[in-house]
Design a protein around this motif. Structure first.
Motif, PDB file in Angstrom:
ATOM      1  N   ALA A   7       0.848  -1.183   0.000  1.00 35.54           N
ATOM      2  CA  ALA A   7       0.000   0.000   0.000  1.00 35.54           C
ATOM      3  C   ALA A   7       0.884   1.233   0.000  1.00 35.54           C
ATOM      4  N   LEU A   8       0.390   2.309  -0.587  1.00 38.50           N
ATOM      5  CA  LEU A   8       1.163   3.538  -0.693  1.00 38.50           C
ATOM      6  C   LEU A   8       1.558   4.060   0.682  1.00 38.50           C
ATOM      7  N   GLN A   9       0.692   3.920   1.673  1.00 36.63           N
ATOM      8  CA  GLN A   9       1.003   4.434   2.990  1.00 36.63           C
ATOM      9  C   GLN A   9       2.134   3.670   3.659  1.00 36.63           C
ATOM     10  N   ASP A  10       2.479   2.498   3.143  1.00 39.69           N
ATOM     11  CA  ASP A  10       3.559   1.701   3.711  1.00 39.69           C
ATOM     12  C   ASP A  10       4.923   2.062   3.133  1.00 39.69           C
ATOM     13  N   ALA A  11       4.955   2.995   2.186  1.00 36.36           N
ATOM     14  CA  ALA A  11       6.218   3.357   1.540  1.00 36.36           C
ATOM     15  C   ALA A  11       7.168   3.956   2.571  1.00 36.36           C
ATOM     16  N   VAL A  12       8.382   3.455   2.584  1.00 40.55           N
ATOM     17  CA  VAL A  12       9.405   3.984   3.473  1.00 40.55           C
ATOM     18  C   VAL A  12      10.162   5.045   2.703  1.00 40.55           C
ATOM     19  N   VAL A  13      10.317   6.204   3.318  1.00 41.62           N
ATOM     20  CA  VAL A  13      11.030   7.284   2.653  1.00 41.62           C
ATOM     21  C   VAL A  13      12.278   7.593   3.461  1.00 41.62           C
ATOM     22  N   ILE A  14      13.431   7.497   2.818  1.00 38.17           N
ATOM     23  CA  ILE A  14      14.702   7.784   3.452  1.00 38.17           C
ATOM     24  C   ILE A  14      15.024   9.248   3.199  1.00 38.17           C
ATOM     25  N   VAL A  72      15.005   4.564  -4.662  1.00 36.85           N
ATOM     26  CA  VAL A  72      14.723   5.532  -3.595  1.00 36.85           C
ATOM     27  C   VAL A  72      15.236   6.919  -3.986  1.00 36.85           C
ATOM     28  N   GLU A  73      16.425   6.993  -4.552  1.00 34.51           N
ATOM     29  CA  GLU A  73      16.967   8.277  -4.985  1.00 34.51           C
ATOM     30  C   GLU A  73      16.095   8.898  -6.068  1.00 34.51           C
ATOM     31  N   CYS A  74      15.641   8.084  -6.987  1.00 35.52           N
ATOM     32  CA  CYS A  74      14.771   8.535  -8.071  1.00 35.52           C
ATOM     33  C   CYS A  74      13.462   9.085  -7.505  1.00 35.52           C
ATOM     34  N   ARG A  75      12.882   8.360  -6.565  1.00 31.81           N
ATOM     35  CA  ARG A  75      11.626   8.786  -5.943  1.00 31.81           C
ATOM     36  C   ARG A  75      11.817  10.115  -5.222  1.00 31.81           C
ATOM     37  N   GLU A  76      12.885  10.236  -4.455  1.00 37.56           N
ATOM     38  CA  GLU A  76      13.131  11.487  -3.728  1.00 37.56           C
ATOM     39  C   GLU A  76      13.344  12.648  -4.694  1.00 37.56           C
ATOM     40  N   HIS A  77      14.038  12.399  -5.792  1.00 32.73           N
ATOM     41  CA  HIS A  77      14.214  13.434  -6.814  1.00 32.73           C
ATOM     42  C   HIS A  77      12.850  13.899  -7.310  1.00 32.73           C
ATOM     43  N   ALA A  78      11.986  12.954  -7.638  1.00 31.72           N
ATOM     44  CA  ALA A  78      10.666  13.289  -8.174  1.00 31.72           C
ATOM     45  C   ALA A  78       9.811  14.015  -7.145  1.00 31.72           C
ATOM     46  N   LEU A  79       9.976  13.683  -5.872  1.00 24.28           N
ATOM     47  CA  LEU A  79       9.197  14.341  -4.826  1.00 24.28           C
ATOM     48  C   LEU A  79       9.741  15.734  -4.516  1.00 24.28           C
ATOM     49  N   THR A  92       3.497   6.776  -9.572  1.00 19.11           N
ATOM     50  CA  THR A  92       2.915   7.615 -10.626  1.00 19.11           C
ATOM     51  C   THR A  92       2.813   9.047 -10.111  1.00 19.11           C
ATOM     52  N   ALA A  93       2.483   9.972 -10.996  1.00 22.61           N
ATOM     53  CA  ALA A  93       2.322  11.370 -10.598  1.00 22.61           C
ATOM     54  C   ALA A  93       1.241  11.506  -9.529  1.00 22.61           C
ATOM     55  N   ALA A  94       0.141  10.788  -9.681  1.00 20.19           N
ATOM     56  CA  ALA A  94      -0.943  10.848  -8.685  1.00 20.19           C
ATOM     57  C   ALA A  94      -0.481  10.298  -7.337  1.00 20.19           C
ATOM     58  N   GLU A  95       0.261   9.209  -7.350  1.00 20.98           N
ATOM     59  CA  GLU A  95       0.766   8.636  -6.100  1.00 20.98           C
ATOM     60  C   GLU A  95       1.758   9.575  -5.427  1.00 20.98           C
ATOM     61  N   ARG A  96       2.571  10.258  -6.224  1.00 26.46           N
ATOM     62  CA  ARG A  96       3.508  11.234  -5.646  1.00 26.46           C
ATOM     63  C   ARG A  96       2.769  12.397  -5.009  1.00 26.46           C
ATOM     64  N   ARG A  97       1.678  12.828  -5.619  1.00 30.19           N
ATOM     65  CA  ARG A  97       0.882  13.912  -5.014  1.00 30.19           C
ATOM     66  C   ARG A  97       0.341  13.492  -3.649  1.00 30.19           C
ATOM     67  N   VAL A  98      -0.070  12.230  -3.520  1.00 32.50           N
ATOM     68  CA  VAL A  98      -0.560  11.713  -2.241  1.00 32.50           C
ATOM     69  C   VAL A  98       0.569  11.723  -1.209  1.00 32.50           C
ATOM     70  N   ALA A 101       1.268  15.287  -0.127  1.00 36.33           N
ATOM     71  CA  ALA A 101       0.208  15.795   0.743  1.00 36.33           C
ATOM     72  C   ALA A 101       0.359  15.228   2.151  1.00 36.33           C
ATOM     73  N   ARG A 102       0.682  13.950   2.260  1.00 34.06           N
ATOM     74  CA  ARG A 102       0.880  13.335   3.577  1.00 34.06           C
ATOM     75  C   ARG A 102       2.069  13.945   4.289  1.00 34.06           C
ATOM     76  N   ARG A 103       3.148  14.203   3.547  1.00 31.54           N
ATOM     77  CA  ARG A 103       4.316  14.835   4.154  1.00 31.54           C
ATOM     78  C   ARG A 103       3.968  16.225   4.676  1.00 31.54           C
ATOM     79  N   ARG A 104       3.219  16.993   3.874  1.00 27.19           N
ATOM     80  CA  ARG A 104       2.832  18.344   4.314  1.00 27.19           C
ATOM     81  C   ARG A 104       1.976  18.275   5.577  1.00 27.19           C
TER      82      ARG A 104
END
Length: 120
Positions: A7-14, A72-79, A92-98, A101-104
């Protein structure tokens, strides 16, 4: 790493500073990206792409991302950019927006908590 079944909410962000510090010695992260060997069209939608075709293409792109050593580096770049189109770091772009928003929301909650007087 976000796998297709997670699930998207389970994504670990370093934090990006930890990620880039490890890669700086070896060169830019994107030089190791698996997608450099794949068709760019897999990661970006053609105009007026039908929904079923888009979903299939995005899943195929995510499978490429899942085996990438710099996902992970690619994802952080995109975020951090934020990249408005395409599949980056398995999202995806929609998943990154989610995720953004959660980070904010999380940052706002932490700031509110820091301003509250301590109970006691």
């Amino acid at each position: 790493m976000l796998l297709p079944h997670q699930a998207l909410q389970d994504a670990v962000v370093i934090p990006p500073q930890r990620v880039t510090a490890a890669r700086d010695e070896a060169g830019p992260w994107h030089s190791e990206a698996v997608c450099r060997r794949d068709e760019a069209g897999l990661f970006f939608a053609p105009s007026k792409e039908p929904t079923a075709a888009r979903l299939a293409r995005e899943e195929a792109a995510k499978r490429v991302c899942a085996r990438c050593p710099v996902m992970v580096e690619c994802r952080e770049h995109a975020l951090l950019q934020p990249e408005p189109y395409g599949v980056w770091g398995g999202l995806t772009a929609a998943e990154r927006r989610v995720v953004l928003a959660r980070r904010r929301r999380r940052e706002a909650d932490l700031q509110r908590a820091a301003r509250m007087p301590a109970a006691g």
